[in-house]
Design an enzyme around this catalytic site. Sequence first.
Site, PDB file in Angstrom:
ATOM      1  N   LYS A 201      23.546  18.160  30.779  1.00  0.00           N
ATOM      2  CA  LYS A 201      24.163  19.232  31.559  1.00  0.00           C
ATOM      3  C   LYS A 201      24.418  20.410  30.632  1.00  0.00           C
ATOM      4  CE  LYS A 201      28.443  20.860  33.528  1.00  0.00           C
ATOM      5  NZ  LYS A 201      29.859  20.622  33.817  1.00  0.00           N
ATOM      6  N   GLU A 251      42.106  26.330  35.345  1.00  0.00           N
ATOM      7  CA  GLU A 251      41.909  25.115  34.568  1.00  0.00           C
ATOM      8  C   GLU A 251      42.786  25.055  33.328  1.00  0.00           C
ATOM      9  OE1 GLU A 251      38.203  22.641  32.480  1.00  0.00           O
ATOM     10  OE2 GLU A 251      37.841  24.544  33.500  1.00  0.00           O
ATOM     11  N   GLU A 295      28.132  15.812  37.865  1.00  0.00           N
ATOM     12  CA  GLU A 295      28.653  16.851  36.970  1.00  0.00           C
ATOM     13  C   GLU A 295      30.119  16.603  36.656  1.00  0.00           C
ATOM     14  OE1 GLU A 295      29.571  21.671  37.081  1.00  0.00           O
ATOM     15  OE2 GLU A 295      28.431  20.747  38.705  1.00  0.00           O
ATOM     16  N   GLU A 429      26.769  30.585  44.061  1.00  0.00           N
ATOM     17  CA  GLU A 429      28.025  29.999  43.610  1.00  0.00           C
ATOM     18  C   GLU A 429      28.638  30.799  42.465  1.00  0.00           C
ATOM     19  OE1 GLU A 429      29.606  25.946  41.413  1.00  0.00           O
ATOM     20  OE2 GLU A 429      27.906  25.792  42.791  1.00  0.00           O
TER      21      GLU A 429
END
Length: 442
Positions: A201, A251, A295, A429
Site C-alpha cells: 500500500k 486523526e 487498507e 475521493e
Amino acid sequence: MPPHRDGQLSAGSPLVTRTCRVPDVSFRSFLAERAAPRLYWTSPDGLEIAASGATARLSADGGRRFDEIREDAAELFESVTWDDGPCQARPRLFGGFSFDAEHEPTPPWDGFPGAEFVLPRVQLTRTETGTWLSVSARETTEESVEDILGETRTEIKTLPTMRPRSDSPGIESTHPVTARDEWCSQIRNVTDRIRDGELKKVVIATALKVKLDESVVVPDILERLRTSYPECYRFLVQPSSSGGFFGAPPERLVSFRGQTVETEALAGSVGRGETPEEDDELAAELADSEKVREEHELVAQTIRDGLEPLASSVTVGERRLKRLSTIQHLQTPISAELDETEHVLTVVEALHPTPAVGGLPPEDAMRTIRETERFDRGWYASPVGWFDADGDGEFAVGIRSGVASDDRVTLFAGNGIVADSDPEAEWDEVRLKFLPILNELE
C-alpha cells in the site's frame, strides 16, 4: 545541535515561567494581534492553547531530528523554573516535524525546517476552571518576569471576550498541482507496482493552490473550523511572517501520559449523503468494501507492530465509523501500556509515518512517494503537537491542512492506494479531503 534561543534574551540568566488567572478572552483576537511566531492548539477533549513569541526555539534536520529535539528539550527544561498555576498551564514546547527526513525548506515551506519547537513567551490556556496566562522569559536586571506578566495581563484585559464572525476571504482561483489525467496515470503506475509485489500500500498525495480575493486571517479560519469540525483537532504553527501551517485533522497520532499511549487507525473514507438514508448507505458500502477493510487493517496492524517493542500490552478496540461534516472514515482505537518510562517523541518516531499517510513496506513506500509526487509535502501528514518537561504530550497527524501566506493558500490531501484502487474513484475521493478548509475560504 544545541538549543537555538531567541537572540534578544540573555543566555546566562535564569529561565522562569510565571502564571496567573485572567478573564476569559477571545483567543482569535489574541492571535490576530500577535506577531510571529504564533501557535494554536486545541484537541477534541477541550484543551485550548494560543501562544506567541519565542523564549526558546529548538530546530533540527535529517534522520536524527527526533533524537536531537528530545535531547535539546531535556536540556532546556532543566533550566526552566515553574511552580505556580494549574497543571494545564505548564510550560510546553509546540511544533512539529517534516514528513520526510530529506525535506529542505522551499516555498511554500519557507521557515519550516525538518523539525522545530517553540517555548512561547506568552501562552493562554483555557481549562474547565478558567483561562490562564503564562509568561516564560529570562530574568534580567532590566525587567523581571513578574513585570512582563503584569504588562501582558493588562494588555490581555483590553481584548474582547468575543470577536464578531468575519467574512471569508473568498476564492479568486484554484489550481491543482496534479491534473486529473496525471493523477490517474500516477495511480495506475502505483497499482502496477503493488500487483508486482513491490508494495502492499502507498498513500499518494496532491496539492491545490488557492488564490484568494484578499489576505487570509488564519485565526478566523480556525474559528470557522471549530463550528464545522468540533470533533477534530485544530492547530496553527507559524514560525515566521512568511507563512503558517494550519489545519483541522481528524486523526490522533499519539496522546501520551505517564506510560499510557492512546492512538488510532483512521483509514478508509467516503463522502456524506444528502439524506440520512443515503448517508447510511454510503457508510455501509464503506464498511463492506474489501479494498477499504484491507487498507484499514494494514494501518491498524502496523501501528500495533510499532508499539509492541515499547509496550507491555497493546489493546486494539472495535472498528467504528467516524462521521465528519463532509466525509466519514473507519476508525479503530488503539492503546498501549509501556514497559518503561519513555518520551512522547520516542512513540511519535516509532509510529511516523503510519500507513495511513505513508505506506508499506515503509522504505519502499517513501521511495515511491518521492518518485511520484510532484511537490514537497513539507509538514503535511507529519506529527504536529506539543510536549512538556515530563515527556508527556499529544500529536495529531497534519492532514486536512494547508500552508498560508497573505492571499495564497496551498492545501494538501492524499489517498491510500492498494492493488484494486480505481484511479477515477481515487480522484473523486481525494478532492473531498480539500473541502474542510476550502469551504471555509470561499
